[in-house]
Design a protein around this motif. Structure first.
Motif, PDB file in Angstrom:
ATOM      1  N   LEU C  18       0.824  -1.210   0.000  1.00  0.00           N
ATOM      2  CA  LEU C  18       0.000   0.000   0.000  1.00  0.00           C
ATOM      3  C   LEU C  18       0.862   1.265   0.000  1.00  0.00           C
ATOM      4  O   LEU C  18       0.492   2.288  -0.586  1.00  0.00           O
ATOM      5  CB  LEU C  18      -0.946   0.024   1.208  1.00  0.00           C
ATOM      6  N   MET C  30       9.070  -2.928  -4.285  1.00  0.00           N
ATOM      7  CA  MET C  30       9.245  -4.050  -3.371  1.00  0.00           C
ATOM      8  C   MET C  30      10.617  -4.658  -3.548  1.00  0.00           C
ATOM      9  O   MET C  30      11.160  -4.732  -4.659  1.00  0.00           O
ATOM     10  CB  MET C  30       8.166  -5.116  -3.612  1.00  0.00           C
ATOM     11  N   PRO C  42       9.161  -2.932   1.146  1.00  0.00           N
ATOM     12  CA  PRO C  42       9.484  -1.842   0.212  1.00  0.00           C
ATOM     13  C   PRO C  42      10.901  -1.311   0.423  1.00  0.00           C
ATOM     14  O   PRO C  42      11.418  -1.342   1.532  1.00  0.00           O
ATOM     15  CB  PRO C  42       8.455  -0.765   0.568  1.00  0.00           C
ATOM     16  N   CYS C  60       0.639   3.008   5.767  1.00  0.00           N
ATOM     17  CA  CYS C  60       1.073   1.677   6.206  1.00  0.00           C
ATOM     18  C   CYS C  60       0.220   1.164   7.371  1.00  0.00           C
ATOM     19  O   CYS C  60       0.199   1.741   8.447  1.00  0.00           O
ATOM     20  CB  CYS C  60       2.536   1.702   6.612  1.00  0.00           C
ATOM     21  N   ALA C  64       5.002   0.348   9.905  1.00  0.00           N
ATOM     22  CA  ALA C  64       6.340  -0.160   9.616  1.00  0.00           C
ATOM     23  C   ALA C  64       7.239   0.899   8.991  1.00  0.00           C
ATOM     24  O   ALA C  64       8.388   0.616   8.657  1.00  0.00           O
ATOM     25  CB  ALA C  64       6.251  -1.376   8.693  1.00  0.00           C
TER      26      ALA C  64
HETATM   27  S1  SF4 Z   1       5.810  -1.016   4.700  1.00  0.00           S
HETATM   28 FE1  SF4 Z   1       3.750  -1.103   5.407  1.00  0.00          FE
HETATM   29  S2  SF4 Z   1       2.534  -0.386   3.689  1.00  0.00           S
HETATM   30 FE2  SF4 Z   1       4.565  -0.884   2.881  1.00  0.00          FE
HETATM   31  S3  SF4 Z   1       4.345  -3.000   2.199  1.00  0.00           S
HETATM   32 FE3  SF4 Z   1       5.141  -3.055   4.262  1.00  0.00          FE
HETATM   33  S4  SF4 Z   1       3.311  -3.278   5.539  1.00  0.00           S
HETATM   34 FE4  SF4 Z   1       2.621  -2.599   3.536  1.00  0.00          FE
END
Ligand code: SF4
Ligand SMILES: Cc1ncc(C[n+]2csc(CCOP(=O)(O)OP(=O)(O)O)c2C)c(N)n1
Ligand SMILES: Cc1ncc(C[n+]2csc(CCOP(=O)(O)OP(=O)(O)O)c2C)c(N)n1
Ligand code: SF4
Ligand code: SF4
Ligand code: SF4
Ligand code: SF4
Ligand code: SF4
Ligand SMILES: [Mg+2]
Ligand SMILES: [Mg+2]
Lengths: 178, 250, 71, 349, 349, 250, 178, 71
Positions: C18, C30, C42, C60, C64
């Protein structure tokens, strides 16, 4: 003879289906079988796993706590289940997705590049078939690969039967690995 | 160099059990931020519903109580009638609040209990694996509407804010969403206002939050967020229904 | 325009992506690697372009991401 | 070809209900029985029946009441807390003598507990968690085959006696898949001359549990109910035994626990210990007489449950009059341990 | 001057609750207990407490749960069908170890039944109509004095053991007025260090019945509960006897039925028949041991109930191990007949 | 010379258990007249509530079923789903329909079940001897509001039609009263229309009837009728809310 | 000695209060007493009645099915309870409102013009007091009129105490009738 | 104007007096006598004035009044 087996992976990897196919195959060969998914409020959408028991006698508990055989398709499943395998048990793990190394030295560990086999045969999501085939080669007393093929046809919905040829090819390739 | 965004003090620094991309996590974070900013963490009692957020009390550093499925507003009432000077939050999903808990929802609102109800509308029963909710969209396929929600048979999705807005006592009613950053920020404002009103003794506030359940919708998280925007928002208009007891007319 | 960077808590990340959709500068993607749970997370491939808007972090669900702003 | 198929316990119940002529299902989701409503929501429309997800368990049992009064074969299902909510409704239906099948796939309690299988609702099922002197016929199947078979039987007896029948399973039974043979379709459904369908060409009729005037009316109604209950107790007990003929120690267990006990008995027999099992299948009416007869002369009777001791009261009241009764149980969704059972039994001989 | 006052049973409960320090009442009207909410709605505001009529029995027990978790002494009351609806809530409270007093003024069942007094909810009260292995402390008072006294006791034990206590009365007891002496006001209420009041200067705490991970958590929780239940069983049984010392026939009865039995015993004694009574006052924990001891050597034990036989199971499991047990009961809101009791007892000697 | 008014065929010729001046009797009579005129007596199944009208099935010559308190619309749903071609009526009091039965009320309405709900609003719990109902008026003294209904504590009286009118599927919603002849006649028209719609398969109809409970209001019957007119009607406007699915705007 | 009594009349006639006053009076004289109203779904707003038991020993059942004494203040109550009175029992009926004649010849029947007595003393609604006084004259073992007067004070709410003098006067006139 | 008269079923009447308030001609009053239940019932003291409007009957909760119309 009773074999207690766990299939584990993440959501879309079809570990429940793999367990079901094995059960049907073994059932057709006259065995007692049981299959139970882990259900419930684990981390949602995370790992999925199922317990399968194949036995010559009626089955006491379908829940496998300490498996004889464990088939894991992703890293979290390896981390979770490796410690639970019985001494001298079998761990089959999917080297395509698992980059950590199993640690135990009191069990039989086999890696198989299941996703690659699947992809090579034209499916991105049939790693489960590869390990099934491999398992039947390794433990023919559970079920023959022929029975697995029949069971596959019984287990999948009408709509998905069109993938059966590919699935069978992958299963067979898994079988041939041993 | 400074940290301009970090996780809030009131949020427990742990990994939640929520699926990737689940809206509950976003709302938890916002709620924690509001508790921080209003300095309410040590004055708050959270009532967790039965639903995916049943463990919400594990993620917020506040006192927590588990209600039976659907009964959170009644439980919150019981708490508030004893702890008159504490902040009491009833956090609920759509099955919890609008199916089994319809009676408790309407009556706590009607009494105008001085509590804050946070309503996570994800158009599905998340925890039990994706059955039809009162808020499930027309034709949406779920585990118990395998042929799609047939509104002529089971009715249209229910709009909670509109229903509650027919009652006299609620002080604040707003519908928000967490499908994108702009709306997340709006949601936070709404939560903050609701808590502020409660603190000021004004009475009952209701904040509905449209939220994603990618797992049970069977889509990727971003697609889930898009579905909220494209399918849910048009049916569930994002708007302020009532503020400070005054009905907002369109 | 402000400058900054996202700090990603790799172990907390669930890989929902997201944040990637939320970044106005489209500077997140990613990772090829996975965290201990086998999850891709990410990475910011162009920190210079980061405007410290906090969108990624706000989006998020797993808290995170933290954002550092340079003054 | 072997007619065995592999199905989850929950789905087997669903298909068996349809084979039994169930046309209406009303329920509310709860783990670990969600496969039942999911299955019914797919299947019932296919046969022209009606699946409706109710707004709550209470609404569901009320819809069941309405459909039952209208003469349909109708079912609801839930798990422990949801069944707790249906108690008033079950009491009303019992008072109004309306048949239906209620499935309880028990989970760990009390309260929200967890979602593993459990046998903590035995009291509720057999003694009635609702109000008043009513009874429901309770089946405690031990495998998927029996889940299917006794679902059929539950419909049959419900209609025959105008009572609520309950399938008392648990999360393990509901979630597990086993091989089983689908029962035959029930071809002839009983007439229901008492059903409500509009008073066309006949006197209007009323179905109600309220019995106000004269004062004795409700007493008479209870006596009438008792007569039915006595008949059911007389005629409808079902049980099974396992290696009980020459046994010196008798284990009593039902459902999932009985599976574990079977295993333990086999191990015990291997080491020469004569253990056997009495397995009640109807939990109400409980096969008191048979258990009493079979347990006579045993060194010990051991009741095994996934609870802290509920069915054991029925053992006390029957076997317990002549033989010493011991108990082993685990609550909170845990299975009894084969080793513990073995240990216990060994200590008796 | 005699401190006796005349009050209805229901009102006596209300006033006793207030003397016990009850500050919060949540309930929903139902006959034959309406005087309790009516009384509380007048009295609680006078002492700065809170009376709230809930939208349903389920909402009421949920409010009770919230108030209890906040540390208040809190009560709800209802009658049979309304108590059936509270079963899930009681199970939750038991799982979460939240104390409260629940009053059930039983009426005729099943279903809507009628509004006369009855004892048809004994199973529900003592076995638990909710889900899982939980227990509630159940009092079966026999007159208005005891309604008041055991209301006080119910609050005390509820808090002491963090359990739900129940007053199991019936419509007759609730509706009748008798002379009684108001109990003393409870001056010191126990501390509740576990109560929720905001995590000021301490770690946040949670009260919940859900115990998910690890798998064994719920089992351990059940073992912890069992420990409490065992302690209560050990320490808190209460019973009364009437002319039991030299009796040859022992009648066992509680509550309203015991009043009728007393009368029968007096008549029997006049004609030289040595009848006596064992009257359990705590119905859970049931005074098994005492009943067993007292019944030894009796010619017969006769259980008398306003039901078709519920408490009698507790008699079977205790006295029944040594003495023949007979039963006499009337359901549907009827009182047992003095003459029938006399006849029965005469037939034994 | 002819009889121009007599008691209807569908009404049982017996003395009811209702108090003198009770509105239930009037509504029963009207309902019986409608059943006569539409020739529906032999096609009707009546669901009686728990409330003073629990014995309604003793007074109308139709099949009857007793629901648990508050559950009549769910019971009616169960009946209708089997007896698709029969007329199913859920007759309920305010405690039944709007307190304990809130959930069943809203959801049957939302599904648009093809049933007719007749709602007797007498601002009190009649059967249990006069406790506060969700519809009890502000400051009204009842057995459980001995100091008068305090709307800041327990909320304002709930308006059922307005609540249900927020839902999509209901076909017909009207509020009537039986406090005088004119309104009695209007009520009859409403009941008749509702039953006609059901017969035509149109869907859910809801007729609220303001009614007298002189006994528990502690007044004489005529004073009760006047109280309906003077106190209830101003708060509960007598009007057509929806007809043939169309919302009626003021 | 146990006396089982029923007071019956219509709603506003205060039969419950009469029963209560008698109970309190007898209680103050050291008797066991019980009082229970008929409650429930009778014809609503119709007749009201209560069972009173006055005894030297503890009371088995508060519900009186076949009364020793029956006091009825209106016609429906007479019709309902006359047949239930025990042989040789007592029926006291309110001749002011009851125009039918009691029929039984195996009980003692006494009529008293209770409403007139009440009205004569300035109250339209204290017929209950007149019959109470009369009862205590007839059956002094139940309670003395002095105890009734004390009990009256205890039984009525603060707000209604202002009527006590009138009530006492009516009670006394009832007492003097015998 | 139509002519008629109310026929009152004395035994069914509960004496609520609602008919009396409903009569536009004010020609009903309560009886001095009572029925077998001790209840006073309405009597029409001026049948000539009755316009057969049925109001009294419509109002009666106990279906105790029938209306005769003369043609
Ligand atoms: S950092 Fe947060 S928003 Fe981004 S992929 Fe990981 S869990 Fe999802
Ligand atoms: C009495 C009762 N009924 C049903 C359930 C099962 N149940 C648990 S959560 C839930 C609904 C969850 O959906 P929702 O409230 O929308 O929350 P979400 O998980 O979507 O956030 C249900 C039906 C239960 N625990 N208790
Ligand atoms: C589960 C349950 N709760 C409560 C009751 C008691 N009760 C009977 S009728 C009633 C309410 C009656 O009020 P209403 O619905 O307004 O009908 P009315 O008598 O006024 O017509 C209540 C609370 C009951 N029978 N069952
Ligand atoms: S199932 Fe849905 S609501 Fe539940 S945690 Fe997963 S995404 Fe969130
Ligand atoms: S802070 Fe803004 S620009 Fe920087 S990575 Fe995050 S979303 Fe992109
Ligand atoms: S109590 Fe009220 S609603 Fe009930 S019958 Fe009497 S007047 Fe009618
Ligand atoms: S019919 Fe009309 S005019 Fe005649 S008595 Fe009745 S209300 Fe009066
Ligand atoms: S309206 Fe009917 S019941 Fe009332 S007084 Fe007139 S006739 Fe009698
Ligand atoms: Mg949801
Ligand atoms: Mg009402």
């Amino acid at each position: 003879m009773t074999n207690e087996i766990i299939f584990a992976g993440f959501g879309g990897q079809g570990v429940l289906l793999a367990g079901k196919i094995l059960c049907i195959a073994a059932m057709r060969e006259g065995k007692y079988v049981s299959h139970i998914p882990s259900y419930g409020a684990e981390m949602r959408g995370g790992t999925a796993n199922c317990s399968v028991v194949i036995s010559d006698e009626d089955i006491a508990s379908p829940v496998v706590e300490r498996p004889d055989i464990c088939i894991v398709l992703n890293t979290p499943s390896l981390l979770k289940f490796e410690p639970k395998i019985k001494k001298d048990g079998i761990l089959i793990y999917n080297t395509s997705l698992i980059n950590v190394k199993p640690k135990r030295d009191d069990i039989n560990i086999m890696g198989i590049d299941a996703n690659s086999i699947s992809e090579k045969n034209g499916s991105s999501r049939a790693a489960n078939m590869a390990v099934l085939g491999f398992l039947s080669a390794l433990k023919p007393e559970l079920s023959s690969v022929e029975s697995l093929i029949v069971a596959l046809d019984e287990a999948v919905s009408e709509r998905n039967k069109k993938f059966n040829p590919i699935n069978i090819a992958i299963m067979k390739e898994g079988f041939s690995l041993k | 160099m400074c940290k301009i965004y970090s996780y809030p003090e009131s949020l427990v620094d742990t990994k939640t059990h929520y699926c990737a991309g689940c809206g509950h996590g976003i709302v938890h974070k916002l709620l924690a931020e509001c508790l921080d900013e209003l300095e309410l963490r040590e004055d708050t009692i959270l009532v967790a519903p039965v639903g995916c957020s049943v463990l919400a009390y594990n993620y917020l550093k506040v006192d927590g109580l588990e209600a039976a499925h659907g009964r959170a507003p009644a439980v919150a009432t019981g708490i508030k009638r004893v702890n008159k000077d504490k902040i009491v939050i009833s956090y609920q999903g759509d099955g919890d609040l609008l199916a089994i808990g319809t009676g408790e929802t309407i009556h706590a609102a009607n009494r105008g209990e001085n509590i804050t109800v946070i309503f996570i509308n994800n158009a599905i029963y998340g925890m039990t694996g994706g059955q039809m909710a009162p808020t499930t969209m027309e034709n949406q396929v779920t585990k118990t509407s395998p042929y799609g929600r047939d509104v002529s048979d089971v009715g249209y999705p229910i709009r909670a804010c509109e229903l509650i807005n027919t009652l006299e006592n609620p002080v604040y009613i707003e519908r928000c969403s967490v499908h994108d950053v702009k709306n997340i920020n709006r949601t936070k404002k709404a939560l903050k206002k609701a808590l502020q009103y409660q603190k000021d003794g004004k009475g009952y506030s209701f904040v509905e939050v449209l939220s994603m359940c990618p797992t049970n919708w069977g889509v990727k998280p971003q697609a889930g967020a898009d579905w909220v925007r494209d399918v849910m928002v048009p049916y569930y208009p994002l708007k302020l229904f009532r503020d400070n007891k005054e009905k907002i007319n369109d | 325009m402000a400058k900054g960077k996202p700090v990603i808590n790799i172990e907390k990340c669930k890989g929902c992506e997201l944040c990637i959709g939320a970044c106005p500068k489209k500077i997140l993607k990613m990772s090829d690697e996975t965290n201990s749970q086998g999850v891709h997370y990410p990475v910011c491939f162009d920190e210079d372009s980061c405007i410290a808007c906090t969108f990624c972090a706000t989006m998020c669900p797993d808290a995170a991401i933290e954002i550092i702003k340079y003054n | 070809m072997d007619k065995k198929i592999l199905m989850k316990g929950n789905e087997a119940i669903g298909e068996a209900a349809i084979l039994a002529g169930c046309t209406h299902y009303f329920g509310y989701p709860i783990t670990p029985q969600n496969e039942i409503p999911a299955y019914m929501s797919k299947r019932l429309p296919q046969i022209g029946g009606c699946f409706l997800q109710a707004e709550s368990e209470i609404a569901a049992i009320s819809m069941v009441m309405g459909a039952s009064a209208s003469g349909a074969r109708v079912m609801t299902s839930s798990s422990s807390p949801g069944i707790a909510l249906k108690q008033e409704g079950i009491s009303y239906m019992s008072g109004a003598q309306l048949p239906a099948v209620v499935v309880n796939m028990q989970r760990g309690g009390p309260g929200l507990g967890n979602i593993a299988g459990s046998q903590g609702d035995y009291f509720q099922a057999t003694r009635g968690g609702g109000n008043g002197d009513y009874r429901t016929i309770v089946f405690g199947p031990g495998n998927v085959q029996e889940l299917a078979d006794y679902t059929i039987k539950a419909f049959e007896l419900a209609d025959k006696y105008r009572m609520v029948s309950m399938i008392l399973g648990d999360g393990f039974l509901g979630q597990m898949a086993e091989g089983f043979v689908l029962p035959d379709k029930v071809e002839r459904l009983p007439e229901k001359p008492w059903a409500l369908n509009g008073a066309k060409g006949r006197a209007p009729r009323t179905i109600a549990s309220l019995k106000l005037k004269p004062d004795e009316l409700l007493e008479q109604h209870n006596l009438d109910l008792k007569k039915v209950y006595d008949e059911v107790s007389e005629k409808e007990t079902i049980f099974d035994t396992y290696m009980a003929d020459d046994a010196e120690v008798l284990i009593v267990a039902y459902g999932t626990s009985s599976r574990v006990c079977r295993k333990a008995i086999r191990v015990l027999r291997e080491s020469g210990i004569k253990a056997g099992m009495f397995r009640p299948i109807t939990l109400w009416p409980y096969p008191y007489k048979d258990l009493t007869d079979i347990s006579k002369g045993m060194k010990k009777v051991l009741a095994v449950e996934m609870s802290h001791g509920q069915m054991v009261e029925d053992v006390y009241m029957s076997a317990g009059r002549f033989v010493d009764v011991d108990f082993y149980g685990r609550a909170g969704g845990m299975l009894p341990k084969v080793e513990t059972i073995i240990e216990k039994v060994k200590s008796y001989v």
